[in-house]
Design an enzyme around this catalytic site. Structure first.
Site, short mmCIF file in Angstrom:
data_model
loop_
_atom_site.label_atom_id
_atom_site.label_comp_id
_atom_site.label_asym_id
_atom_site.label_seq_id
_atom_site.Cartn_x
_atom_site.Cartn_y
_atom_site.Cartn_z
N SER A 194 10.87 4.89 -5.75
CA SER A 194 11.32 4.40 -4.44
C SER A 194 11.70 5.58 -3.55
CB SER A 194 12.46 3.41 -4.63
OG SER A 194 12.69 2.66 -3.45
N GLU A 320 5.88 -5.76 -5.48
CA GLU A 320 6.92 -4.89 -4.93
C GLU A 320 7.93 -5.64 -4.06
OE1 GLU A 320 7.63 -1.82 -5.46
OE2 GLU A 320 5.85 -0.77 -6.14
N HIS A 421 9.76 -4.50 -7.51
CA HIS A 421 10.15 -3.13 -7.22
C HIS A 421 11.18 -2.64 -8.23
CE1 HIS A 421 10.55 0.31 -4.55
NE2 HIS A 421 11.85 0.18 -4.54
#
Length: 510
Positions: A194, A320, A421
């Site tokens: 990320s 995600e 995610h």
């Protein structure tokens, strides 16, 4: 149950550090790599920590950077303090015949949350399974690390890109000292997820990073979320205004320096939530294209094959955006209205860019309905498309290995998160036992998860050892992609429909 013995001593140029042994790994925690960024050093480039001749007890994590409350705990008893620039080292509890490759981790958290002390990032299992040296580190977050005060208050003595500068200083520390821990300074792999992956891809386009890293792994990089100085200045001016400070006032810098960290952290939180609500698809805090440390947009540099020519392992997760929708986060525009607003803003700000045909884009998602449609588009805009652009461009100058993480436990499927995610993290680190609050394996899937973790650790560490994670390189001919699932498989041109829908031109979703 873990056993702790008297600790090993690492005699490095920076000092002698006494660690401890636990879970078959040697660990040195809370090593200061920079002077405390407080007082006159607040919002200034980090300065190296002074060398010491005294033995340093390195057995506890240092403080985390001040930040908003997060659903992910920072670790047991971890304080928050501006004095947060510490790193940690793990190695197998055995001497190596030759220096081990080094894997340096950059945590995620939207450039606002997180710390190296989070339980997921305990490096013992990865170090032992991969026979590597693992380093994790803190960098400044939010307004402390990614606020463009140098653009809003030019001449006031503030530096920019501080979180990125922290990472560069930590990598310099690794180059100088890691041999004392059994690591090879000529085999440094920087990996992150990320925002941490965003820092990894930014490093690839940062000339001063040359020689500090030799391979890179980017898990779900928001590579397009790096902005110019004008935008950074506007956000910083808004931050000052929220604190009652007029950026044009002669005493603005002094007024800002006088504020305590709790006040700054609270204002940082408000900005973090407010900016993406008004400007869909953007982050309040991120690295800045300053024309100096970061000369150009990283996504442009990398997609044009002009980045540091080092091997890159890069990929995203299949679902995600579902986590952002589940948490009602404003960071990714998952509703149709907000996606339409983002496209309108992009057309207004960049009229010279030919946007993909709307019907053509929607046709690629015709198999999805309602909520899933917005999630699919949002996840591709935020993560998958930038990743494909980077893979395509970088493969012209260095080996690239592309993946997509598809595995989801029964519980994550039940709550409609899927391979969301960050869901790959526990498998990369091997820390599947997250405690009673970790519901990932509540409905089963642990045995499959353990095998999946073994494979991922084997692949990630093999890349650190020699640059080959065990599946074919990505090229513009085959576009080979490893799909990581209950059973891994390699698929050529997995994203063909996506590329046809959006085109091959790099778009700026600003």
């Amino acid at each position: 149950m873990s056993t702790v013995s008297s600790g090993p001593l690492a005699a490095a140029p920076a000092g002698s550090f006494r660690g401890r042994v636990e879970d078959d790994a040697r660990r040195w925690l809370g090593i200061r790599y920079a002077q405390a960024p407080v007082g006159d050093l607040r919002w200034r480039a980090p300065r190296p920590a002074a060398d010491t001749t005294e033995e340093v007890a390195a057995t506890a994590f240092g403080a985390a950077c001040p930040q908003p409350p997060s659903p992910l705990p920072l670790g047991d008893g971890i304080a928050q303090d501006e004095d947060c620039l510490f790193l940690n080292v793990w190695t197998p509890d055995a001497e190596a015949r030759t220096p081990r490759p080094v894997m340096v981790w950059l945590h995620g958290g939207a450039y606002v949350f997180g710390a190296a002390s989070q339980r997921t990032y305990d490096g013992a299992r990865l170090a032992v399974a991969g026979d590597v040296v693992v380093v994790t580190l803190n960098y400044r977050l939010g307004a402390f690390g990614f606020l463009g005060l140098d653009a809003a208050l030019p001449g006031a003595g503030f530096d920019g890109n501080l979180g990125l500068r922290d990472v560069l200083l930590a990598l310099t520390w690794v180059q100088r000292n890691i041999a004392a821990f059994g690591g090879d300074p000529d085999q440094v792999t920087v990996f992150g997820e990320s925002a941490g992956a965003g820092l990894v891809t930014t490093l690839l386009a940062t000339p001063s990073a040359s020689g500090l890293l030799h391979r890179a792994i980017a898990e779900s990089s928001p590579a397009s979320s790096v902005y110019g100085p004008e935008r950074a200045g506007r956000v910083a001016t808004r931050f000052l205004s929220s604190l009652g400070i007029d950026s044009d006032a002669p005493d603005a810098a002094d007024a800002l320096r006088a504020l305590d960290s709790a006040t700054l952290a609270e204002a940082s939180h408000e900005l973090f939530a407010g900016v993406p609500e008004e400007d869909p698809g953007t982050l309040a805090f991120s690295p800045v294209i300053d024309g100096d440390l970061v000369p150009e947009a990283p996504i442009t540099v990398i997609s044009e094959g002009r980045a540091l020519a080092i091997p890159l392992l890069i990929g995203t997760n299949k679902d995600e955006a579902s986590l952002f929708a589940y948490m009602k986060s404003p960071l990714i525009p998952v509703t149709g209205e907000r996606i339409e607003r983002m496209f309108a803003d992009m057309a207004a700000e960049s009229p010279e860019v030919a946007l993909p045909d709307r019907a053509q884009v929607l046709a690629a998602y015709e198999h999805l309905r309602h909520r899933a449609l917005g999630l699919g588009i949002a996840g591709d805009i935020g993560f998958r498309l930038p990743t494909l652009w980077l893979a395509e461009g970088h493969s012209a100058v260095a080996p690239v290995h592309l993946y997509r993480f598809d595995y989801s436990t029964p519980f994550l499927r039940l709550v409609r998160l899927g391979a969301t995610h960050g869901s790959e993290l526990v498998y990369v680190w091997g820390n599947l036992d997250g405690g009673p609050k970790d519901l990932t394996f509540r409905l089963g899937g642990r045995r499959t998860g353990e095998e999946l973790s073994r494979r991922m650790q084997e692949r990630w560490s093999a890349f650190a050892h020699g640059g080959d994670p065990g599946w074919p390189e990505y090229s513009s001919d085959s576009r080979a992609t490893l799909v990581i699932d209950r059973h891994d498989r390699v698929v050529d041109d997995l994203d063909a429909d996506l590329r046809r829908a959006w085109g091959d031109e790099v778009l700026s979703f600003r």
